[in-house]
Scaffold this motif. Sequence first.
Motif, PDB file in Angstrom:
ATOM      1  N   GLU A   3       0.787  -1.296  -0.097  1.00 58.90           N
ATOM      2  CA  GLU A   3       0.164   0.002   0.042  1.00 58.90           C
ATOM      3  C   GLU A   3       0.980   1.270  -0.050  1.00 58.90           C
ATOM      4  N   LYS A   4       1.971   1.254   0.558  1.00 62.85           N
ATOM      5  CA  LYS A   4       2.829   2.409   0.762  1.00 62.85           C
ATOM      6  C   LYS A   4       3.355   2.561  -0.496  1.00 62.85           C
ATOM      7  N   GLU A   5       3.783   1.571  -1.262  1.00 67.18           N
ATOM      8  CA  GLU A   5       4.312   1.841  -2.532  1.00 67.18           C
ATOM      9  C   GLU A   5       3.537   2.441  -3.632  1.00 67.18           C
ATOM     10  N   LEU A   6       2.082   1.807  -3.567  1.00 72.53           N
ATOM     11  CA  LEU A   6       0.853   2.136  -4.285  1.00 72.53           C
ATOM     12  C   LEU A   6       0.768   3.563  -4.018  1.00 72.53           C
ATOM     13  N   ILE A   7       0.821   4.095  -2.948  1.00 71.18           N
ATOM     14  CA  ILE A   7       0.411   5.497  -2.347  1.00 71.18           C
ATOM     15  C   ILE A   7       1.299   6.278  -3.010  1.00 71.18           C
ATOM     16  N   LYS A   8       2.737   5.977  -2.971  1.00 68.04           N
ATOM     17  CA  LYS A   8       3.721   6.468  -3.431  1.00 68.04           C
ATOM     18  C   LYS A   8       3.614   6.923  -5.154  1.00 68.04           C
ATOM     19  N   ASP A  36      -9.539   9.612  -1.341  1.00 61.31           N
ATOM     20  CA  ASP A  36      -9.565   9.662   0.123  1.00 61.31           C
ATOM     21  C   ASP A  36      -9.617   8.158   0.700  1.00 61.31           C
ATOM     22  N   ILE A  37      -9.007   7.671   1.529  1.00 60.10           N
ATOM     23  CA  ILE A  37      -9.031   6.417   1.954  1.00 60.10           C
ATOM     24  C   ILE A  37      -9.275   6.656   3.441  1.00 60.10           C
ATOM     25  N   SER A  38     -10.395   6.327   4.161  1.00 58.52           N
ATOM     26  CA  SER A  38     -10.822   6.610   5.402  1.00 58.52           C
ATOM     27  C   SER A  38     -10.056   6.195   6.417  1.00 58.52           C
ATOM     28  N   LYS A  39      -9.661   6.848   7.525  1.00 57.06           N
ATOM     29  CA  LYS A  39      -8.758   6.915   8.521  1.00 57.06           C
ATOM     30  C   LYS A  39      -8.990   5.764   9.365  1.00 57.06           C
ATOM     31  N   ASN A  40     -10.625   5.230   9.268  1.00 57.69           N
ATOM     32  CA  ASN A  40     -11.166   4.284  10.170  1.00 57.69           C
ATOM     33  C   ASN A  40     -11.169   2.846   9.231  1.00 57.69           C
ATOM     34  N   ILE A  41     -10.553   2.745   8.258  1.00 54.71           N
ATOM     35  CA  ILE A  41     -10.684   1.520   7.397  1.00 54.71           C
ATOM     36  C   ILE A  41      -9.833   0.476   8.172  1.00 54.71           C
ATOM     37  N   PRO A  42     -10.477  -0.792   7.960  1.00 53.14           N
ATOM     38  CA  PRO A  42      -9.547  -1.772   8.671  1.00 53.14           C
ATOM     39  C   PRO A  42      -8.309  -2.122   7.782  1.00 53.14           C
ATOM     40  N   PRO A  43      -7.155  -2.356   8.500  1.00 52.45           N
ATOM     41  CA  PRO A  43      -5.985  -2.699   7.410  1.00 52.45           C
ATOM     42  C   PRO A  43      -6.045  -3.508   6.457  1.00 52.45           C
ATOM     43  N   HIS A  44      -6.759  -4.509   6.434  1.00 56.10           N
ATOM     44  CA  HIS A  44      -6.888  -5.531   5.431  1.00 56.10           C
ATOM     45  C   HIS A  44      -7.674  -5.130   4.090  1.00 56.10           C
ATOM     46  N   ARG A  45      -8.281  -3.729   4.485  1.00 61.16           N
ATOM     47  CA  ARG A  45      -9.062  -3.324   3.313  1.00 61.16           C
ATOM     48  C   ARG A  45      -8.544  -2.209   2.535  1.00 61.16           C
ATOM     49  N   LEU A  50      -7.607   1.252  -2.086  1.00 63.10           N
ATOM     50  CA  LEU A  50      -6.967   2.068  -3.001  1.00 63.10           C
ATOM     51  C   LEU A  50      -7.102   1.689  -4.658  1.00 63.10           C
ATOM     52  N   LEU A  51      -7.053   0.419  -4.695  1.00 65.03           N
ATOM     53  CA  LEU A  51      -7.309  -0.135  -6.344  1.00 65.03           C
ATOM     54  C   LEU A  51      -8.542   0.194  -6.556  1.00 65.03           C
ATOM     55  N   HIS A  52      -9.426   0.041  -5.768  1.00 64.18           N
ATOM     56  CA  HIS A  52     -10.940   0.338  -6.430  1.00 64.18           C
ATOM     57  C   HIS A  52     -11.109   1.858  -6.756  1.00 64.18           C
ATOM     58  N   GLU A  53     -10.463   2.765  -6.041  1.00 69.91           N
ATOM     59  CA  GLU A  53     -10.593   4.012  -6.257  1.00 69.91           C
ATOM     60  C   GLU A  53      -9.711   4.612  -7.276  1.00 69.91           C
TER      61      GLU A  53
END
Length: 264
Positions: A3-8, A36-45, A50-53
């Motif tokens: 996820e970090k690499e994807l965000i970058k 935007d990714i919710s700050k309350n999102i479960p880690p596995h989601r 990110l891919l969905h958006e």
Amino acid sequence: MDEKELIKYLKSLGIEVHTTTKARGHLGFFMKNRIDISKNIPPHRVMPTLLHEFAHYIHYGLEPSIGKTGGSFQVLFKEDNLTLADELFKVTNFVDENSLGVKLYEHKDRIKQQIKEYEKIIKKDYPKFLRSKKFKEFDKYIKKSKAKYLLKYDRVKVIEGFFKKQAKIYSVTNVESDFPEMPEAFCAYIKLHSLQKKQSRISARLNKLYKYYTKPTELFARLVEGIYIDREWVCAIAPYTSKKFFELLNEGYYGKLKDVIDKL
């Protein structure tokens, strides 16, 4: 790619990525050049979301009107047929169990059974009673009763008295105790009527749910999610659509999405 690499990578494309918002009450949210990714999102989601958006971002590049139209298969897959719709909905059901509306259907079935029970009670005294027709005996009775308010509201406060006003609360749940003089069949009809309204609201929610999940842009985004979660299974349940997707992906039709898919 994590996820970090994807965000970058997304940021390198000029996309604003925010992970400390509420994402408008959703797990994720996309608008034009922002994810935007919710700050309350479960880690596995996080990664699937990110891919969905990002899939919405890719689709927006192909079809800028998706916010109003929900997109089209013709633009997404260069064709439009029932096979695409059917297979993509199977993928959506796999990716997001909420799309099945299981709890709503279960609730609707329970209400349906309760309605039948109240119908039996009514038919003991009025064997010709039909839900589809006016209940004339009830209509005549209810005009003179404050219980008439319960045909519109499940719970209502009525101000009673002329000189000394007093608030009285009536409810569908307590209709028998609130109106002890009311015949059993009429109490049952009030409860049946209330349940019919609930049934209609659930049907409306199910229709809204189906309309949302079957938008081409949502189906496409969940296809991308599904490929990340279990590519082999997605290809098995959506063979035609998967083949078409990867053909277009490899041709570069989906732009930067190929760079991401190749690294999953």
